[in-house]
Scaffold this motif. Structure first.
Motif, PDB file in Angstrom:
ATOM      1  N   ARG A   7       0.873  -1.329   0.042  1.00 19.75           N
ATOM      2  CA  ARG A   7       0.015  -0.056  -0.159  1.00 19.75           C
ATOM      3  C   ARG A   7       0.906   1.291  -0.023  1.00 19.75           C
ATOM      4  N   ASP A   9       0.126   4.256  -1.105  1.00 21.54           N
ATOM      5  CA  ASP A   9      -0.328   5.213  -0.650  1.00 21.54           C
ATOM      6  C   ASP A   9      -0.324   5.536   0.822  1.00 21.54           C
ATOM      7  N   GLU A  12       2.897   7.280   1.372  1.00 22.92           N
ATOM      8  CA  GLU A  12       2.920   8.833   0.841  1.00 22.92           C
ATOM      9  C   GLU A  12       1.887   9.504   1.885  1.00 22.92           C
ATOM     10  N   GLU A  13       0.856   9.035   2.507  1.00 26.25           N
ATOM     11  CA  GLU A  13       0.148   9.675   3.376  1.00 26.25           C
ATOM     12  C   GLU A  13       0.725   9.997   4.611  1.00 26.25           C
TER      13      GLU A  13
END
Length: 102
Positions: A7, A9, A12-13
């Protein structure tokens, strides 16, 4: 850790959360006249108004906030602070400003 690899993402979060927190704490410290050394990682160095060792000790004892004071001549009087989310940085700043008042 393996789930994070699946994941990107989330990674990045998390990076964005830390970036926002670091920018927030740096901007706020500058507004209050603190000397700061910005570092490439997830930490900054802050020159305290009072003895850095005493500030670090009180942050730990009174607020459970761990920072590292430096003893060497080059960084004497500075504390190393690991940056985090804006929420955590607000907690840190509140404690620092109370303890490190002139």
């Amino acid at each position: 850790a393996e789930r994070l690899l699946d994941r990107p993402d989330i990674i990045e979060e998390l990076i964005e959360i830390y970036r926002e927190g670091k920018e927030f704490v740096i901007d706020n410290l500058k507004l209050h006249g603190y000397e700061i050394k910005e570092c490439l990682g997830n930490y900054i160095l802050i020159k305290t108004n009072k003895d850095a060792r005493e500030v670090a000790k009180r942050l730990d004892e009174e607020n459970n906030i761990l920072v590292h004071p430096y003893k060497n001549q080059l960084l004497h009087g500075m504390i190393r602070v690991t940056t985090g989310s804006v929420r955590l940085m607000k907690q840190f700043l509140s404690a620092l400003y109370e303890i490190d008042k002139d």
